[in-house]
Design an enzyme around this catalytic site. Structure first.
Site, mmCIF file in Angstrom:
data_model
loop_
_atom_site.group_PDB
_atom_site.id
_atom_site.type_symbol
_atom_site.label_atom_id
_atom_site.label_comp_id
_atom_site.label_asym_id
_atom_site.label_seq_id
_atom_site.Cartn_x
_atom_site.Cartn_y
_atom_site.Cartn_z
ATOM 1 N N CYS A 179 11.097 6.107 3.930
ATOM 2 C CA CYS A 179 11.769 4.985 4.563
ATOM 3 C C CYS A 179 12.053 3.884 3.547
ATOM 4 C CB CYS A 179 10.943 4.328 5.660
ATOM 5 S SG CYS A 179 10.557 5.423 7.019
ATOM 6 N N GLY A 216 15.925 7.002 2.941
ATOM 7 C CA GLY A 216 15.819 7.563 4.290
ATOM 8 C C GLY A 216 17.195 7.689 4.898
ATOM 9 N N ASN A 275 7.533 1.181 5.988
ATOM 10 C CA ASN A 275 7.672 2.282 5.037
ATOM 11 C C ASN A 275 6.269 2.744 4.675
ATOM 12 O OD1 ASN A 275 8.330 4.070 2.957
ATOM 13 N ND2 ASN A 275 8.504 2.448 1.445
ATOM 14 N N GLY A 276 6.001 4.034 4.847
ATOM 15 C CA GLY A 276 4.682 4.574 4.514
ATOM 16 C C GLY A 276 4.148 5.404 5.668
ATOM 17 N N TYR A 300 11.206 10.212 -9.015
ATOM 18 C CA TYR A 300 12.263 10.730 -8.156
ATOM 19 C C TYR A 300 12.766 9.752 -7.102
ATOM 20 C CZ TYR A 300 14.460 13.693 -4.596
ATOM 21 O OH TYR A 300 15.320 14.225 -3.680
ATOM 22 N N ASP A 360 13.478 16.714 -12.198
ATOM 23 C CA ASP A 360 12.370 15.769 -11.977
ATOM 24 C C ASP A 360 11.111 16.439 -11.482
ATOM 25 O OD1 ASP A 360 12.677 15.801 -8.939
ATOM 26 O OD2 ASP A 360 14.652 15.161 -9.611
ATOM 27 N N CYS A 365 -0.658 13.889 -5.596
ATOM 28 C CA CYS A 365 0.014 15.184 -5.474
ATOM 29 C C CYS A 365 -0.094 15.984 -6.766
ATOM 30 C CB CYS A 365 1.457 15.023 -5.024
ATOM 31 S SG CYS A 365 2.386 13.820 -5.955
HETATM 32 S S1 SF4 Z 1 0.491 11.790 -3.234
HETATM 33 FE FE1 SF4 Z 1 2.203 11.827 -4.722
HETATM 34 S S2 SF4 Z 1 4.063 11.375 -3.549
HETATM 35 FE FE2 SF4 Z 1 2.283 10.794 -2.272
HETATM 36 S S3 SF4 Z 1 1.970 8.592 -2.680
HETATM 37 FE FE3 SF4 Z 1 0.627 9.723 -4.103
HETATM 38 S S4 SF4 Z 1 1.886 10.010 -5.966
HETATM 39 FE FE4 SF4 Z 1 3.269 9.414 -4.307
#
Ligand code: SF4
Length: 496
Positions: free
Chosen positions: A15, A42, A117-118, A261, A365, A455
């Site tokens: 978002c 978004g 957003n989130g 990204y 990316d 991630c």
């Molecule tokens: S898990 Fe990855 S995509 Fe999600 S907030 Fe953390 S760095 Fe960003």
């Protein structure tokens, strides 16, 4: 599972938010342009709410900003204070009108509107508790839980900032939120600062602007002032702008993937220009993973600055090997089955005159499932490339995101289930290399140290306990990776 409209093998941003307080200005119209600049965050729905001192009106619907708003709609949104939102659904994944934002709710006779957003990770129990108290909901979104909590506490304390502060003490997760009453604008950010949010000032003291990214300030002519601090609440009304550290900051954890990204290259995040960061990522990858080749090309759009950086440092000429069909992803008209089978060719078209007979370095990316890369490699070979070397300017994505980004479950993340050699074989490339996490971090010299890189490394900055109940999304996450201090449930709370 959903993936990006434009890059079907990429995670989808969750978002954008925009807010403005500008007496004498057409706040809704300025918000419309702000949302234009933030459309990349978004593309499922868009909405604007405006306050004229007496009440708050909202217009929202599924679709892009240009599809949702007409001249007459904007004209009906009168007032000097407004917020806007572009949405991609994550938590409470419905794409219905009710799930579109801003959310309207009432505190006694006063209408408020909220945009978020989130993703909040502990709203199940909060929602249940509010339902017990007779609060009704129109959607299943976490954002509406936040709105209803603020309403509840504002009613109890008779003070909006206190209502927001008490809500921030309860909610966990990632949030950058803007909120309006008929005559005031509020903005606040989670104590880890996971999602970006910044403050701008209109020239000649005409007012204040809040936006997810600085490109949202630029388009309305606002000067960047500073980022909203993690845990901070901003209020703007006739008395001016006031700030309060509503809840203590925790370790800083701005999403590292914003630089890779999500953010627009012309934005600045925590003092770092995104384009320059991407250029550095390409340069760093060229040093970490050199290869002999004839041309370097980037996968549009986010891979291009990094490809230019890779080319400059390696000395291999940069070339545009593919052209993007720029508008095809921005439609709700479904392609025919025959068109869909063309896969990536719907989005990208190769330039055989550039590629044929060449050893090609392709800079992208990220690599999520690998399907798009596989099609891309085949497309380049069909166009005559003699070798295709994939270079990815982020580390392997091996963990799902819980903070407002729609990545796949762990089983579908190719780097979580295959070795590099297996991925090379799957996508049909001649070689593959990722930028190291250390290398990526060095490319993003933010003013405030600390990022969320969960991630990539599985180190989640916010408790995940309630995510355990969210079913398949978390089923892939092995409990041994849950940080010990976050293994408990939501702390006891009292809404009475
Ligand atoms: S898990 Fe990855 S995509 Fe999600 S907030 Fe953390 S760095 Fe960003």
């Amino acid at each position: 599972m959903s993936l990006c409209h434009e890059r079907p093998d990429h995670p989808e941003e969750a978002c954008a938010v925009f807010g403005i307080y500008a007496p004498g200005e057409d706040a809704a119209r300025l918000t419309y342009f702000g949302l234009h600049a933030l459309q990349h965050r978004g593309q499922e729905s868009a909405g604007i709410a405006a306050g004229d001192g007496k009440s708050v009106m909202v217009t929202k619907d599924r679709g892009l900003v240009t599809q949702v708003f007409s001249e007459s709609m904007l004209a009906s949104l009168e007032g000097h204070v407004a917020i806007g939102h572009t949405r991609y659904s994550t938590s409470g994944g419905s794409s219905s009108w009710d799930a579109a934002q801003p959310h309207l709710s009432a505190i006694d006779e006063t209408i408020i509107a909220l945009a978020h957003n989130g993703t909040l990770v502990n709203t199940n129990r909060l929602r249940t508790r509010l339902l017990d108290l007779g609060v009704s909901f129109r959607s299943s979104t976490d954002s509406e839980v936040a709105a209803k909590l603020i309403g509840h506490f504002t009613q109890k304390t008779n003070h909006m900032r206190e209502g927001i502060r008490k809500t921030m003490e309860l909610i966990e997760g990632a949030y950058a939120i803007v909120l309006i009453t008929p005559d005031a604008l509020y903005a606040f950010r989670d104590p880890n600062g996971i999602r970006p949010l910044c403050i701008g000032a209109l020239p000649d003291n005409k007012g204040w602007v809040i936006a997810s990214e600085t490109c949202g300030l630029d388009i309305v002519g606002a000067d960047f002032v500073r980022d909203v601090e993690p845990g901070e609440v901003i209020r703007v009304n006739a008395d001016g702008l006031v700030s309060e550290q509503a809840v203590p900051r925790r370790s800083h954890a701005l999403c590292l993937f914003e630089y890779v990204y999500f953010a627009r290259p012309d934005s600045r995040l925590d003092g770092v220009n995104v384009y320059e960061a991407r250029d550095r990522m390409g340069r760093a990858l060229s040093r970490e993973a050199p290869v002999e080749a004839d041309i370097v090309m980037g996968v549009p759009d986010s891979g291009v600055p990094s490809a230019i950086g890779y080319a400059r440092t390696s000395g291999i000429p940069y070339a545009e090997g593919v052209v993007k069909n720029r508008y095809v992803g921005r439609t709700f008209i479904q392609p025919t089955q025959a068109l869909r089978q063309r896969g990536i060719r719907l989005k990208l078209n190769p330039l055989p005159s550039v590629i044929a007979g060449k050893r090609v370095v392709v800079v992208d990316d990220s690599l999520v499932r690998g399907n798009t890369s596989k099609q891309l490699v085949q497309m380049l070979r069909d166009a005559g490339a003699t070798e295709v070397h994939l270079r990815i300017v982020s580390p392997p994505i091996v963990w799902p995101c819980f903070y407002g980004i729609d990545t796949d479950t762990q089983k579908q993340l190719i780097a979580a289930t295959k070795t590099i050699d297996e991925i090379v074989a799957y996508v049909g490339a001649d070689s593959l290399a990722y930028l190291s996490l250390e290398g990526l971090l060095a490319c993003c010299p933010a003013k405030t140290p600390g990022f969320c890189a969960a991630c990539f490394n599985g180190e989640y900055p916010v408790r995940l306990a309630e995510q355990q109940q969210l079913g398949s999304f978390c089923a892939s996450l092995e409990p041994r990776f849950w940080p010990e201090e976050h293994a408990g449930m939501t702390p006891l709370f009292d809404l009475m």
